[in-house]
Design an enzyme around this catalytic site. Sequence first.
Site, PDB file in Angstrom:
ATOM      1  N   LYS A   1       0.843  -1.208   0.000  1.00  0.00           N
ATOM      2  CA  LYS A   1       0.000   0.000   0.000  1.00  0.00           C
ATOM      3  C   LYS A   1       0.875   1.254   0.000  1.00  0.00           C
ATOM      4  O   LYS A   1       0.684   2.168  -0.810  1.00  0.00           O
ATOM      5  CB  LYS A   1      -0.885   0.024   1.236  1.00  0.00           C
ATOM      6  CG  LYS A   1      -1.540   1.379   1.501  1.00  0.00           C
ATOM      7  CD  LYS A   1      -2.393   1.406   2.739  1.00  0.00           C
ATOM      8  CE  LYS A   1      -1.646   1.707   3.985  1.00  0.00           C
ATOM      9  NZ  LYS A   1      -1.433   3.132   4.291  1.00  0.00           N
ATOM     10  N   ASN A   2       1.865   1.295   0.895  1.00  0.00           N
ATOM     11  CA  ASN A   2       2.639   2.536   1.063  1.00  0.00           C
ATOM     12  C   ASN A   2       3.646   2.767  -0.050  1.00  0.00           C
ATOM     13  O   ASN A   2       4.221   3.841  -0.161  1.00  0.00           O
ATOM     14  CB  ASN A   2       3.317   2.547   2.433  1.00  0.00           C
ATOM     15  CG  ASN A   2       2.281   2.733   3.535  1.00  0.00           C
ATOM     16  OD1 ASN A   2       1.116   3.043   3.258  1.00  0.00           O
ATOM     17  ND2 ASN A   2       2.690   2.519   4.772  1.00  0.00           N
TER      18      ASN A   2
ATOM     19  N   CYS B   1      -5.014  12.651  12.123  1.00  0.00           N
ATOM     20  CA  CYS B   1      -5.767  11.388  12.091  1.00  0.00           C
ATOM     21  C   CYS B   1      -5.667  10.791  13.492  1.00  0.00           C
ATOM     22  O   CYS B   1      -5.111  11.389  14.410  1.00  0.00           O
ATOM     23  CB  CYS B   1      -5.172  10.446  11.047  1.00  0.00           C
ATOM     24  SG  CYS B   1      -3.604   9.766  11.548  1.00  0.00           S
TER      25      CYS B   1
ATOM     26  N   ARG C   1       0.009  14.752  12.494  1.00  0.00           N
ATOM     27  CA  ARG C   1       0.545  14.516  11.149  1.00  0.00           C
ATOM     28  C   ARG C   1       0.836  15.829  10.396  1.00  0.00           C
ATOM     29  O   ARG C   1       0.249  16.138   9.370  1.00  0.00           O
ATOM     30  CB  ARG C   1      -0.430  13.662  10.331  1.00  0.00           C
ATOM     31  CG  ARG C   1      -0.977  12.440  11.013  1.00  0.00           C
ATOM     32  CD  ARG C   1       0.047  11.352  11.281  1.00  0.00           C
ATOM     33  NE  ARG C   1       0.580  10.737  10.100  1.00  0.00           N
ATOM     34  CZ  ARG C   1       0.025   9.717   9.441  1.00  0.00           C
ATOM     35  NH1 ARG C   1      -1.128   9.246   9.846  1.00  0.00           N
ATOM     36  NH2 ARG C   1       0.597   9.201   8.366  1.00  0.00           N
TER      37      ARG C   1
ATOM     38  N   ASP D   1       4.651   0.839  11.993  1.00  0.00           N
ATOM     39  CA  ASP D   1       3.446   0.194  11.443  1.00  0.00           C
ATOM     40  C   ASP D   1       3.302  -1.250  11.882  1.00  0.00           C
ATOM     41  O   ASP D   1       2.298  -1.877  11.569  1.00  0.00           O
ATOM     42  CB  ASP D   1       3.476   0.253   9.909  1.00  0.00           C
ATOM     43  CG  ASP D   1       3.263   1.661   9.406  1.00  0.00           C
ATOM     44  OD1 ASP D   1       3.445   1.885   8.193  1.00  0.00           O
ATOM     45  OD2 ASP D   1       2.941   2.544  10.217  1.00  0.00           O
TER      46      ASP D   1
ATOM     47  N   ARG E   1      -8.562  -0.315   4.017  1.00  0.00           N
ATOM     48  CA  ARG E   1      -7.613   0.658   3.456  1.00  0.00           C
ATOM     49  C   ARG E   1      -6.249   0.015   3.223  1.00  0.00           C
ATOM     50  O   ARG E   1      -5.487   0.457   2.373  1.00  0.00           O
ATOM     51  CB  ARG E   1      -7.430   1.832   4.431  1.00  0.00           C
ATOM     52  CG  ARG E   1      -8.708   2.552   4.746  1.00  0.00           C
ATOM     53  CD  ARG E   1      -8.461   3.803   5.519  1.00  0.00           C
ATOM     54  NE  ARG E   1      -7.499   4.669   4.797  1.00  0.00           N
ATOM     55  CZ  ARG E   1      -7.260   5.915   5.142  1.00  0.00           C
ATOM     56  NH1 ARG E   1      -7.870   6.436   6.203  1.00  0.00           N
ATOM     57  NH2 ARG E   1      -6.413   6.653   4.468  1.00  0.00           N
TER      58      ARG E   1
END
Length: 427
Positions: free
Chosen positions: A22-23, A123, A128, A313, A405
């Site tokens: 994803k990243n 978030c 952030r 993460d 997500r």
Amino acid sequence: MDRILIRGGNRLSGKIPVSGAKNAALTLMPCALLTDEPLTLRNLPRLADVDSFGHLLNELGASTAIEGTRPTDFGRVMTVRAGKLTSTVAPYDIVRKMRASILVLGPLLGRAGEATVSLPGGCAIGNRPIDLHLKALEAMGAEIEIAAGYVKASAPGGRLKGGRFSFPVVSVGATENALMAAVTCKGTTVLDNAAREPEIVDLCNLLVAMGAQISGIGTERLEIEGVDRLHGATYAVMPDRIEAGSYACAAAITGGDVELVGAEANDMRATLDALVQAGVTVEETKGGIRVAANGPLKPLTLSTAPFPGFATDMQAQFMAMQLVAEGASVFTETIFENRYMHVPELARMGAHIDVRGRTAVVHGPTRLVGAQVMATDLRASMSLILAGLAAEGETQVNRVYHLDRGYERLEEKLQAVGADIERVGDG
Ligand code: EPZ
């Protein structure tokens, strides 16, 4: 809203295919804006955030065509054509749903000499900020104004010029924006204390494939020789090291034995080392990485850090795993200021975790009992799934849109290795 039901206690066993990262996908997709030629990305994960980014690219005038993959295939092929941009504005209603939208700032400046991007806002895990993104772009001559919740950036004369910037804090996103702006600067840019995450290497490799000139790839010092134009390319997204690490924790917490097919060990050494320290057997295979529980888990002391350190993460997922370890594990979260949102939800399942500031002490072993729990952010959601896999009885995880997500077809992948898990809609 969909919910996920898990009846815990099954040992996981078998193979789990690892999807595209994803990243990495979220920083490779905006590269299409840097050229008027087609960019084809392979192994794109089927994720909500990838779809959202596609919608953002469409908003800017780029087309995004998903090519010939069957619904059963993992990984998609997408060709992005940004031959003609019709807008350089990333609107609030898109950016607020996906912070990574800020990654169009650098490429729009590089391609069109201007960009207007909504401030992403905070978030669940922290506020952030994007100050480092803006400072790095200013070092390349960008003029930045913040008004009415938007960043308005422009390149004097239509083109940025090479500059030097040393990041006071390692920032993945700011390094990515700076790289995407620097590749078409007039002159050379030097970035010091740049992020070294594998996703940054993937971005550099794509930019080079498009004709960029970058040296120091994989190190904290990147030197970019600006070129007048970039051309299209076809490029495969790297495997997702965080998804792979998450499923490794699922094997460990259930006493299972799973092969992570397609995982790249060199992207996740700190994760693999932590698993070994916890007493898990880790074996690199021809097709990926085999992770097998080997008796009770041992306690760990882990502190998150930029790559190659232990990934932030992975913190929530390891915290769930360590609930069943024999002894107290100590976590220190050094990257984000509020990344323990999973703790009160895990406590509802019987966890005993003491949080003091940036440090959390997990008192194991825990007799986990299934409960109704609520997902708050992507990785916290995964920690609830992991605890549910090991808990007695049924766990119901709500707000699974967070999971969608970042985890492609999660319940399918876990069902295939023996988990008793299903998704139920509210109908
Ligand atoms: C990326 O976020 C990832 N997201 C995050 O993954 C990941 O947790 C993070 O990097 C760290 O590895 C994507 O790649 C889409 P940072 P990013 O800039 O770029 C501070 C997930 O779960 N900072 O490296 O936003 C910041 O507050 C997500 O997949 C500034 O102070 O992270 C944080 O404390 C969550 N000013 C630290 O730097 C800035 O301008 C690291 O943030 C930017 C960041």
